[in-house]
Scaffold this motif. Structure first.
Motif, mmCIF file in Angstrom:
data_model
loop_
_atom_site.group_PDB
_atom_site.id
_atom_site.type_symbol
_atom_site.label_atom_id
_atom_site.label_comp_id
_atom_site.label_asym_id
_atom_site.label_seq_id
_atom_site.Cartn_x
_atom_site.Cartn_y
_atom_site.Cartn_z
ATOM 1 N N ALA A 38 0.832 -1.212 0.000
ATOM 2 C CA ALA A 38 0.000 0.000 0.000
ATOM 3 C C ALA A 38 0.864 1.258 0.000
ATOM 4 O O ALA A 38 1.751 1.410 0.847
ATOM 5 N N LYS B 21 -2.370 3.880 2.868
ATOM 6 C CA LYS B 21 -2.718 2.741 3.724
ATOM 7 C C LYS B 21 -4.197 2.704 4.108
ATOM 8 O O LYS B 21 -4.821 3.750 4.295
ATOM 9 N N TYR B 22 -4.679 1.493 4.254
ATOM 10 C CA TYR B 22 -6.008 1.250 4.820
ATOM 11 C C TYR B 22 -5.809 1.018 6.311
ATOM 12 O O TYR B 22 -5.187 0.032 6.709
ATOM 13 N N TRP B 23 -6.272 1.944 7.141
ATOM 14 C CA TRP B 23 -6.165 1.722 8.588
ATOM 15 C C TRP B 23 -7.410 2.285 9.259
ATOM 16 O O TRP B 23 -7.608 3.495 9.315
ATOM 17 N N SER C 7 -2.006 -11.587 4.381
ATOM 18 C CA SER C 7 -3.464 -11.711 4.446
ATOM 19 C C SER C 7 -4.070 -11.247 3.120
ATOM 20 O O SER C 7 -5.108 -11.752 2.702
ATOM 21 N N GLY D 230 -12.949 -9.806 5.469
ATOM 22 C CA GLY D 230 -12.362 -9.059 6.585
ATOM 23 C C GLY D 230 -11.000 -8.466 6.315
ATOM 24 O O GLY D 230 -10.515 -7.675 7.102
ATOM 25 N N SER D 231 -10.360 -8.836 5.206
ATOM 26 C CA SER D 231 -9.049 -8.250 4.911
ATOM 27 C C SER D 231 -9.198 -7.222 3.795
ATOM 28 O O SER D 231 -9.435 -7.581 2.641
ATOM 29 N N GLY D 232 -9.035 -5.941 4.146
ATOM 30 C CA GLY D 232 -9.183 -4.873 3.160
ATOM 31 C C GLY D 232 -8.062 -4.879 2.142
ATOM 32 O O GLY D 232 -8.275 -4.615 0.956
ATOM 33 N N SER D 233 -6.847 -5.213 2.599
ATOM 34 C CA SER D 233 -5.728 -5.214 1.656
ATOM 35 C C SER D 233 -5.949 -6.277 0.574
ATOM 36 O O SER D 233 -5.529 -6.110 -0.574
ATOM 37 N N ARG E 30 -7.436 -5.340 -2.879
ATOM 38 C CA ARG E 30 -6.596 -4.745 -3.931
ATOM 39 C C ARG E 30 -5.863 -5.798 -4.760
ATOM 40 O O ARG E 30 -5.384 -5.504 -5.846
ATOM 41 N N SER F 157 -3.640 -7.261 12.309
ATOM 42 C CA SER F 157 -4.181 -5.981 11.842
ATOM 43 C C SER F 157 -5.696 -5.925 12.070
ATOM 44 O O SER F 157 -6.244 -4.848 12.292
ATOM 45 N N HIS G 268 -7.253 -2.540 13.538
ATOM 46 C CA HIS G 268 -8.265 -1.685 12.891
ATOM 47 C C HIS G 268 -9.328 -1.248 13.902
ATOM 48 O O HIS G 268 -9.763 -0.113 13.912
ATOM 49 N N MET H 212 0.431 6.563 9.361
ATOM 50 C CA MET H 212 -0.293 5.384 9.856
ATOM 51 C C MET H 212 0.353 4.845 11.140
ATOM 52 O O MET H 212 -0.348 4.496 12.094
ATOM 53 N N MET I 184 -1.020 4.140 14.886
ATOM 54 C CA MET I 184 -0.866 2.828 15.548
ATOM 55 C C MET I 184 -0.231 2.979 16.933
ATOM 56 O O MET I 184 -0.673 2.375 17.905
ATOM 57 N N ASP J 242 4.182 -1.753 6.527
ATOM 58 C CA ASP J 242 2.828 -2.160 6.912
ATOM 59 C C ASP J 242 2.798 -2.583 8.387
ATOM 60 O O ASP J 242 3.599 -2.105 9.165
ATOM 61 N N ALA J 243 1.899 -3.486 8.732
ATOM 62 C CA ALA J 243 1.779 -3.907 10.131
ATOM 63 C C ALA J 243 2.823 -4.978 10.436
ATOM 64 O O ALA J 243 2.508 -6.153 10.611
HETATM 65 O O1 PMV Z 1 -6.009 -6.106 5.166
HETATM 66 P P1 PMV Z 1 -5.853 -6.012 6.617
HETATM 67 O O2 PMV Z 1 -7.136 -6.011 7.342
HETATM 68 O O3 PMV Z 1 -4.883 -7.053 7.124
HETATM 69 O O4 PMV Z 1 -5.207 -4.585 6.935
HETATM 70 C C1 PMV Z 1 -3.992 -4.212 6.338
HETATM 71 C C2 PMV Z 1 -3.496 -2.953 6.845
HETATM 72 C C3 PMV Z 1 -2.132 -2.517 6.366
HETATM 73 O O5 PMV Z 1 -1.408 -3.564 5.792
HETATM 74 C C4 PMV Z 1 -1.352 -2.038 7.585
HETATM 75 C C5 PMV Z 1 -2.245 -1.363 5.381
HETATM 76 C C6 PMV Z 1 -2.698 -1.712 3.983
HETATM 77 O O6 PMV Z 1 -3.418 -0.918 3.410
HETATM 78 O O7 PMV Z 1 -2.290 -2.744 3.449
#
Ligand code: PMV
Length: 341
Positions: free
Chosen positions: A13, A16-18, A115, A150-153, A156, A203, A207, A253, A257, A294-295
């Motif tokens: 990213a 970032k999605y947070w 993820s 549940g995983s926004g990343s 993409r 993550s 979130h 981000m 955190m 990232d996380a």
């Molecule tokens: O996709 P998730 O819910 O694991 O969240 C990912 C969050 C970050 O990796 C920290 C940022 C992102 O946009 O990928």
């Protein structure tokens, strides 16, 4: 027996999605923008298994030779995986239990977006196994189905190249859009592994606590301009402008955190060492590489072809870096006939 195999790439990213506005539909607080990566892949094979009473997932970790059962108990991610199976089965007339095998080409749960690739590959596999190809072929629908795991990343990873995940107030409004395909710009993501071990806080949990940070409001105010700047830098293939934005974004981000309650500290000494090394390399040797994180503790260094060789040579001298995975932009999730079992 019908087997389905899906392969999905991870993505890094730039924006970032947070944080979420809805924890059931998993609607993101802000849009995010990423690059799909060619060397960090998840491969998932599934079939309907009449010999099992419950769905069964078996995972082979990076550098391991054996598949291990994914335990539902005390594991948010496993819970999300089994929920996604149940949800997609409910969209279908096929009611059998599924047996899934999955493996990553890179260390998981350490900030390299496993993820993203994992949930995207799982969803692609399930939609095809349960004969809902309609929801797989239509990429907008596919990305919405991925979001519901549940995983926004992961949303993409549906597309190749450079991708935006839109925020939105309803299920219909939040999905992935391709900005440019994988042939648009020869950009590189050098994933510098300083710590391959698994992160202690997922993550998903992060979130949920993100809005307890007093800095979240400030982050949202600056984000709309930063998103415009990232899009402009991408359109002009302007590495220094893109680099400046992605570094500011990663720090923003991580400031959230570190100040949310309870706080999340993903940085390790090696993370800081790479950040400082990149700043020095730009100033002293005019070698351009820009960090994003990232996380997890591992650092993604974004660069272009002109800087790649010198940058990699310099990073290899950093004693904190255990290994480097060099990624180029790649295509989005796809099906394969080369099954895992
Ligand atoms: O996709 P998730 O819910 O694991 O969240 C990912 C969050 C970050 O990796 C920290 C940022 C992102 O946009 O990928």
């Amino acid at each position: 027996m019908k087997k389905v195999t899906a392969i999905a790439p991870a993505n890094i990213a730039f924006i970032k999605y947070w944080g979420r506005t809805d924890n059931k539909l998993f609607l993101p607080l802000n849009p995010s923008i990423s690059m799909t990566m060619d060397k960090c892949l998840t491969k998932t094979t599934g079939f309907i298994d009449s010999n099992i009473k419950d769905d069964l997932i078996e995972i082979k970790e990076f550098n391991s030779n054996e598949f291990i059962k994914l335990d539902k108990v005390n594991n948010i991610k496993a819970h999300d995986v089994y929920n996604q199976i149940e949800r997609i089965r409910n969209l279908s007339d096929i009611k059998g239990k599924v047996h899934i095998y999955t493996e990553n080409s890179f260390p998981s749960d350490s900030g390299i977006a496993s993820s993203a690739s994992g949930f995207c590959a799982l969803t692609a596999c399930l939609l095809n196994l349960f004969e809902r190809q309609d929801l797989f072929i239509d990429k907008k629908e596919f990305s919405k189905q991925v979001r519901l795991c549940g995983s926004g990343s992961a949303v993409r990873s549906v597309y190749g190249g450079f991708v935006e995940f839109t925020s939105g107030e309803t299920h219909e409004e939040s999905y992935a859009v391709q900005l440019y395909d994988e042939n648009f710009w020869d950009l590189y993501d050098l994933v510098c592994i300083v710590d391959p071990s698994k992160k202690k806080v997922s993550s998903s949990k992060g979130h949920m606590d993100s809005n307890t940070s007093p800095f979240m409001k400030a982050r949202q105010i600056e984000l709309s301009d930063r998103i415009k700047e990232v899009k402009k830098a991408l359109s002009k293939k302007d590495l220094p402008s893109l680099g400046k934005c992605i570094e500011e974004e990663a720090i923003s981000m991580h400031a959230v955190m570190m100040t949310q309650k309870p706080p999340l500290f993903y940085f390790e000494p090696g993370t800081i060492s790479i950040i400082k090394q990149l700043i020095d390399l730009r100033k002293e040797k005019y070698i351009l590489g820009y960090f994003t994180i990232d996380a997890g503790a591992n650092v993604h260094v974004i660069t272009d072809r002109a800087n790649l060789t010198n940058l990699q040579m310099e990073l290899e001298k950093n004693p904190f870096i255990k290994s480097i995975i060099v990624n180029k932009p790649f295509k989005g999730a796809f099906l394969s006939e080369d099954h895992l079992i």
